[in-house]
Design an enzyme around this catalytic site. Sequence first.
Site, PDB file in Angstrom:
ATOM      1  N   LYS A  73       0.839  -1.196   0.000  1.00 36.35           N
ATOM      2  CA  LYS A  73       0.000   0.000   0.000  1.00 36.35           C
ATOM      3  C   LYS A  73       0.875   1.248   0.000  1.00 36.35           C
ATOM      4  CE  LYS A  73      -3.858   1.956   2.737  1.00 36.35           C
ATOM      5  NZ  LYS A  73      -4.721   1.707   3.925  1.00 36.35           N
ATOM      6  N   SER A 147      -9.460   1.576   3.196  1.00 42.35           N
ATOM      7  CA  SER A 147      -8.678   2.417   2.306  1.00 42.35           C
ATOM      8  C   SER A 147      -7.674   1.610   1.483  1.00 42.35           C
ATOM      9  CB  SER A 147      -7.921   3.479   3.115  1.00 42.35           C
ATOM     10  OG  SER A 147      -7.020   2.890   4.030  1.00 42.35           O
ATOM     11  N   SER A 171      -9.575  -0.585   7.519  1.00 38.67           N
ATOM     12  CA  SER A 171      -9.037  -0.589   6.159  1.00 38.67           C
ATOM     13  C   SER A 171      -8.335  -1.875   5.768  1.00 38.67           C
ATOM     14  CB  SER A 171      -8.070   0.588   5.984  1.00 38.67           C
ATOM     15  OG  SER A 171      -8.751   1.809   6.102  1.00 38.67           O
TER      16      SER A 171
END
Length: 598
Positions: A73, A147, A171
């Site tokens: 990420k 997210s 997330s």
Amino acid sequence: MTETVAAIVAAHRAGTVSPAQTVARSFQRIRDHNDPAIFISLRDEKEALAEAEALTAKDAARLALYGIPVAVKDNIDVAGLSTTAACPAFAYSPSRDATSVARLRAAGAIIIGKTNLDQFATGLVGVRSPYGIPNNPMRGDLIPGGSSSGSAVAVSAGLVPLALGTDTAGSGRVPAMFNNIVGLKPSLGLISTAGVVPACRTLDCVSVFSLCVDDAMTALAAMAGPDGADPFSRNRPLAQISAFPADLKLGVPRDGQLIFFGDKASEAAYSDALKRWTALGATLVGFDLEPFYETARLLYEGPWVAERYLVIRDLLASSPEAIHPVTREITVAGARLGAADTFAALYRLQALRKISERAFAGIDALVLPTAPTAYSTAQVLANPIELNSRLGTYTNFVNLLDLGGLALPAAIRADDIPFGITLLAPAGQDAKLASIGRVFHADTKLTMGARHLPLPPLANFPVGVGGDEIAIAVVGAHLSGMALNGELMALGGRLLEAARTAADYRLYALDTTPPKPGMLRVEAGAGSSIELEVWALSAAAFGKFVAAIPPPLSIGTVRLADGRGVKGFIVEPAAVNGARDISAFSGWRAFMAEAAAG
């Protein structure tokens, strides 16, 4: 072969496939999949292949992630690639890997690229990024979840078998459900957050996406451990996966407390998941969910929004237009919170933590929907804040209460929307959640991710001790699901097996609080065979555990029915004078069950 981490590592070690071939396959699949919104940046393919080829000079048996392609990420630093947090104006070039990434590399992983996210990791929807919205490979009109949107999609679509996300408010769990994969949210501090762009620094953790639970635990084991570069790091022992617990007790909300926002399909899928747990032998125990809801409201109504504001306040002041409008609207509220608000919220949170601790008394884990419903991209774009908030119904409180979580696929609804559940337990019980969750996931017989890959058979794990572990036999309140079992779990204990003693013992009910038995050795063959459990503790944890044992109990050598000797609880002979002999029950669990019934 299947495409789990375990299968790929086995193929690499056997020489049937090389790490370079697997890495090349990932890059080819990324090109073929052709969704530019999944990755914000990719490594140079030749550089990644050279790194994979260099692994062949190392001892493959010592590399748990030998040649595994991993996506990261883009709020986690990878040397050589920019960190953007999905905001070009914020981007910087890190000089070193985040600790989590460095540890994956040390275990043989090959970083492929940086994935898209809700900007500054603020959101559960995956649509708040200037780099586009990753297409959900399960159903194209659905949001990918956020997210950690790009990481979850990359695993589900088969581009990589493993990806890192982050998790502050869900997330690492919500996108796992939307993509039919596993999302492991570890205990806070178990994985270092050094080199991670903060969302709420006191609540952040690095999370893991994978196709199955065992793969996630392999990655967790590679990354776990204290780190001097992270002041929020904790020295928490990580146990190994163990047997499915006997007498498993799972907490479920009381009638009328669950919220599905009118989604009858999700409500039915959750009910079916509970039936599956019952069929697996679990006992469902009701608990009060309202204090957890109140905790969840603190996250965005309380001072933790100020933590998000701290990260981007300079950018807000200089270039507010560089920040996604929804992210800006949420974050700017943090500037208005004062010190008094902060302390008031901290006091309330501490009270809620005590209440939540009581909820876990007598149960092994909570089982909740990962999210109450699912939304399309069009719905979220039309109502971005309210629908995002709904998705956090069962996730927002978790890190505030210092819980570990494991998100699992549970069903594919008739409308092709994935549904998932999450197991939650107090910090330090990550391995216990995995030991429970892997059995549930296997029992669903769902395919993995969006490529309809079959779930592999559950691997058998050795029941013996490993490394510096010491086996200890427990006969009373430390048994699975009993009053003091949490003491073993907090020390990283793992259940090895249920067993019985030789017929050389008498069991007595001692006058203690909480109630405990005392097991006394008598002449060989002159006693009863007593039911017990054998657990494994690290040498350090064993020392702490034994040092805390109060008289008249102590640790000696217990002889099992098969002739083995193992360290275990015994009682001082003088303490059983006048105590009730309960040997006829053959174990503490049966005695307590009758006492409860009486």
